[in-house]
Motif scaffolding. Structure first.
Motif, PDB file in Angstrom:
ATOM      1  N   GLY A   7       0.838  -1.196   0.000  1.00  0.00           N
ATOM      2  CA  GLY A   7       0.000   0.000   0.000  1.00  0.00           C
ATOM      3  C   GLY A   7       0.872   1.244   0.000  1.00  0.00           C
ATOM      4  N   ASN A   8       0.689   2.084   0.998  1.00  0.00           N
ATOM      5  CA  ASN A   8       1.465   3.317   1.120  1.00  0.00           C
ATOM      6  C   ASN A   8       2.786   3.124   1.845  1.00  0.00           C
ATOM      7  OD1 ASN A   8      -0.560   4.769  -0.155  1.00  0.00           O
ATOM      8  ND2 ASN A   8      -1.600   5.234   1.769  1.00  0.00           N
ATOM      9  N   TRP A   9       3.118   1.904   2.186  1.00  0.00           N
ATOM     10  CA  TRP A   9       4.304   1.617   2.995  1.00  0.00           C
ATOM     11  C   TRP A   9       5.284   0.724   2.265  1.00  0.00           C
ATOM     12  CZ3 TRP A   9       4.695   4.431   7.219  1.00  0.00           C
ATOM     13  CH2 TRP A   9       3.534   4.931   7.781  1.00  0.00           C
ATOM     14  N   LYS A  10       6.509   0.790   2.692  1.00  0.00           N
ATOM     15  CA  LYS A  10       7.549  -0.137   2.256  1.00  0.00           C
ATOM     16  C   LYS A  10       7.795  -1.090   3.418  1.00  0.00           C
ATOM     17  CE  LYS A  10       8.917   2.238  -1.489  1.00  0.00           C
ATOM     18  NZ  LYS A  10       8.531   1.795  -2.787  1.00  0.00           N
ATOM     19  N   ILE A  11       8.018  -2.360   3.100  1.00  0.00           N
ATOM     20  CA  ILE A  11       8.267  -3.376   4.118  1.00  0.00           C
ATOM     21  C   ILE A  11       9.649  -3.976   3.876  1.00  0.00           C
ATOM     22  CG2 ILE A  11       7.489  -5.567   5.124  1.00  0.00           C
ATOM     23  CD1 ILE A  11       5.470  -3.321   5.546  1.00  0.00           C
ATOM     24  N   GLY A  12      10.447  -4.027   4.925  1.00  0.00           N
ATOM     25  CA  GLY A  12      11.767  -4.635   4.853  1.00  0.00           C
ATOM     26  C   GLY A  12      11.788  -5.937   5.631  1.00  0.00           C
ATOM     27  N   GLN A  13      12.560  -6.895   5.139  1.00  0.00           N
ATOM     28  CA  GLN A  13      12.623  -8.196   5.794  1.00  0.00           C
ATOM     29  C   GLN A  13      13.591  -8.220   6.974  1.00  0.00           C
ATOM     30  OE1 GLN A  13      13.531 -11.025   2.710  1.00  0.00           O
ATOM     31  NE2 GLN A  13      11.383 -11.201   2.138  1.00  0.00           N
ATOM     32  N   ASN A  14      14.628  -7.369   6.919  1.00  0.00           N
ATOM     33  CA  ASN A  14      15.600  -7.370   8.006  1.00  0.00           C
ATOM     34  C   ASN A  14      16.277  -6.003   8.105  1.00  0.00           C
ATOM     35  OD1 ASN A  14      18.002  -7.351   6.260  1.00  0.00           O
ATOM     36  ND2 ASN A  14      17.410  -9.450   5.756  1.00  0.00           N
ATOM     37  N   VAL A  15      17.154  -5.872   9.087  1.00  0.00           N
ATOM     38  CA  VAL A  15      17.798  -4.586   9.361  1.00  0.00           C
ATOM     39  C   VAL A  15      18.595  -4.080   8.162  1.00  0.00           C
ATOM     40  CG1 VAL A  15      19.851  -5.603  10.432  1.00  0.00           C
ATOM     41  CG2 VAL A  15      19.134  -3.309  11.091  1.00  0.00           C
ATOM     42  N   ASN A  16      19.151  -4.967   7.363  1.00  0.00           N
ATOM     43  CA  ASN A  16      19.954  -4.550   6.212  1.00  0.00           C
ATOM     44  C   ASN A  16      19.143  -3.837   5.137  1.00  0.00           C
ATOM     45  OD1 ASN A  16      22.443  -5.427   7.235  1.00  0.00           O
ATOM     46  ND2 ASN A  16      21.917  -7.516   6.706  1.00  0.00           N
ATOM     47  N   ASP A  17      17.818  -4.037   5.117  1.00  0.00           N
ATOM     48  CA  ASP A  17      16.972  -3.328   4.159  1.00  0.00           C
ATOM     49  C   ASP A  17      16.964  -1.825   4.421  1.00  0.00           C
ATOM     50  OD1 ASP A  17      16.307  -5.607   2.734  1.00  0.00           O
ATOM     51  OD2 ASP A  17      14.584  -6.045   4.015  1.00  0.00           O
ATOM     52  N   LEU A  18      17.332  -1.434   5.617  1.00  0.00           N
ATOM     53  CA  LEU A  18      17.401   0.003   5.931  1.00  0.00           C
ATOM     54  C   LEU A  18      18.474   0.723   5.117  1.00  0.00           C
ATOM     55  CD1 LEU A  18      16.871   0.181   9.778  1.00  0.00           C
ATOM     56  CD2 LEU A  18      15.505   1.289   8.016  1.00  0.00           C
ATOM     57  N   ILE A  19      19.494   0.022   4.688  1.00  0.00           N
ATOM     58  CA  ILE A  19      20.550   0.651   3.890  1.00  0.00           C
ATOM     59  C   ILE A  19      19.966   1.175   2.575  1.00  0.00           C
ATOM     60  CG2 ILE A  19      22.710   0.241   2.642  1.00  0.00           C
ATOM     61  CD1 ILE A  19      23.363  -1.845   4.858  1.00  0.00           C
ATOM     62  N   GLU A  20      19.263   0.315   1.866  1.00  0.00           N
ATOM     63  CA  GLU A  20      18.640   0.716   0.598  1.00  0.00           C
ATOM     64  C   GLU A  20      17.581   1.791   0.826  1.00  0.00           C
ATOM     65  OE1 GLU A  20      15.739  -1.280  -2.771  1.00  0.00           O
ATOM     66  OE2 GLU A  20      17.113  -2.584  -1.682  1.00  0.00           O
ATOM     67  N   TYR A  21      16.775   1.626   1.864  1.00  0.00           N
ATOM     68  CA  TYR A  21      15.709   2.580   2.150  1.00  0.00           C
ATOM     69  C   TYR A  21      16.279   3.957   2.492  1.00  0.00           C
ATOM     70  CZ  TYR A  21      11.516   4.596   4.233  1.00  0.00           C
ATOM     71  OH  TYR A  21      10.460   5.403   4.527  1.00  0.00           O
ATOM     72  N   VAL A 125      10.256  -3.770  14.097  1.00  0.00           N
ATOM     73  CA  VAL A 125      10.642  -5.166  14.279  1.00  0.00           C
ATOM     74  C   VAL A 125       9.427  -6.085  14.157  1.00  0.00           C
ATOM     75  CG1 VAL A 125      11.624  -6.811  15.940  1.00  0.00           C
ATOM     76  CG2 VAL A 125      12.657  -4.559  15.666  1.00  0.00           C
ATOM     77  N   THR A 126       8.255  -5.615  14.550  1.00  0.00           N
ATOM     78  CA  THR A 126       7.047  -6.440  14.519  1.00  0.00           C
ATOM     79  C   THR A 126       6.530  -6.680  13.106  1.00  0.00           C
ATOM     80  OG1 THR A 126       6.404  -5.637  16.699  1.00  0.00           O
ATOM     81  CG2 THR A 126       4.662  -6.622  15.364  1.00  0.00           C
ATOM     82  N   CYS A 127       6.384  -5.603  12.315  1.00  0.00           N
ATOM     83  CA  CYS A 127       5.745  -5.755  11.003  1.00  0.00           C
ATOM     84  C   CYS A 127       6.680  -5.510   9.819  1.00  0.00           C
ATOM     85  CB  CYS A 127       4.539  -4.828  10.894  1.00  0.00           C
ATOM     86  SG  CYS A 127       4.949  -3.063  10.791  1.00  0.00           S
ATOM     87  N   GLY A 128       7.884  -4.995  10.067  1.00  0.00           N
ATOM     88  CA  GLY A 128       8.834  -4.742   8.991  1.00  0.00           C
ATOM     89  C   GLY A 128       8.659  -3.415   8.284  1.00  0.00           C
ATOM     90  N   ARG A 129       7.667  -2.624   8.688  1.00  0.00           N
ATOM     91  CA  ARG A 129       7.389  -1.351   8.029  1.00  0.00           C
ATOM     92  C   ARG A 129       8.588  -0.417   8.139  1.00  0.00           C
ATOM     93  NH1 ARG A 129       1.634   1.143   9.209  1.00  0.00           N
ATOM     94  NH2 ARG A 129       1.228  -0.964   8.518  1.00  0.00           N
ATOM     95  N   LEU A 130       8.994   0.145   7.005  1.00  0.00           N
ATOM     96  CA  LEU A 130      10.101   1.083   6.966  1.00  0.00           C
ATOM     97  C   LEU A 130       9.553   2.496   7.113  1.00  0.00           C
ATOM     98  CD1 LEU A 130      12.013  -0.552   4.002  1.00  0.00           C
ATOM     99  CD2 LEU A 130      12.561  -0.745   6.432  1.00  0.00           C
TER     100      LEU A 130
END
Length: 149
Positions: A7-21, A125-130
């Motif tokens: 939807g209006n959100w981005k979801i990351g699978q783990n902490v490393n997804d924060l780098i790209e975000y 950490v609960t839902c992965g929402r960035l």
């Protein structure tokens, strides 16, 4: 790294997804050149609560592993406990403080000799929402702030 749209959100699978975000989000409209994934200096944990004052542009992370507190970048100079709010995620819905992985993206001046701006991003950490907490200009340009993420 796998970031997906929800939807209006981005979801990351783990902490490393924060780098790209963090790189995609930028800082105060500038490109991000350096990114620091936050890790507790005391226990090595990567799960935090996040407090701050958007008006004063301050942020402090609270380690869930050892309860250690750390002001991000130059926030300690302007910190005021009476004016802070907490970061929450809409997945919980009760406005209680949630657990986040946090990354700080830094925009550097041309030549890399100073920090122009920073941006604080998070992953629930609960839902992965960035998400994006705040960004601000660094007037001093001090490079040592890279180590204070």
């Amino acid at each position: 790294m796998v970031i997906r749209d929800a939807g209006n959100w981005k979801i990351g699978q783990n902490v490393n997804d924060l780098i790209e975000y963090a790189r995609a989000e930028g800082a105060e409209g500038y490109d991000v050149h350096e990114i620091r994934l936050c890790r507790c200096a005391t226990c090595g944990g990567q799960v935090f609560g996040l407090h701050g004052d958007l008006e004063q542009q301050t942020a402090k992370r609270l380690c869930r592993g050892c309860s250690g507190e750390h002001c991000i970048a130059d926030s300690g100079q302007y910190w005021d406990d009476t004016k802070t709010g907490i970061m929450v995620c809409e997945c919980d819905g009760d406005a209680d403080e949630e657990d986040f992985n946090i990354a700080v993206g830094f925009s550097l001046y041309d030549g890399g000799d100073g920090i122009r701006a920073l941006a604080i991003t998070s992953r629930c950490v609960t839902c992965g929402r960035l998400g994006y907490w705040d960004d601000w200009m660094i007037r001093s340009g001090d490079m040592h702030l890279l180590d204070l993420a």
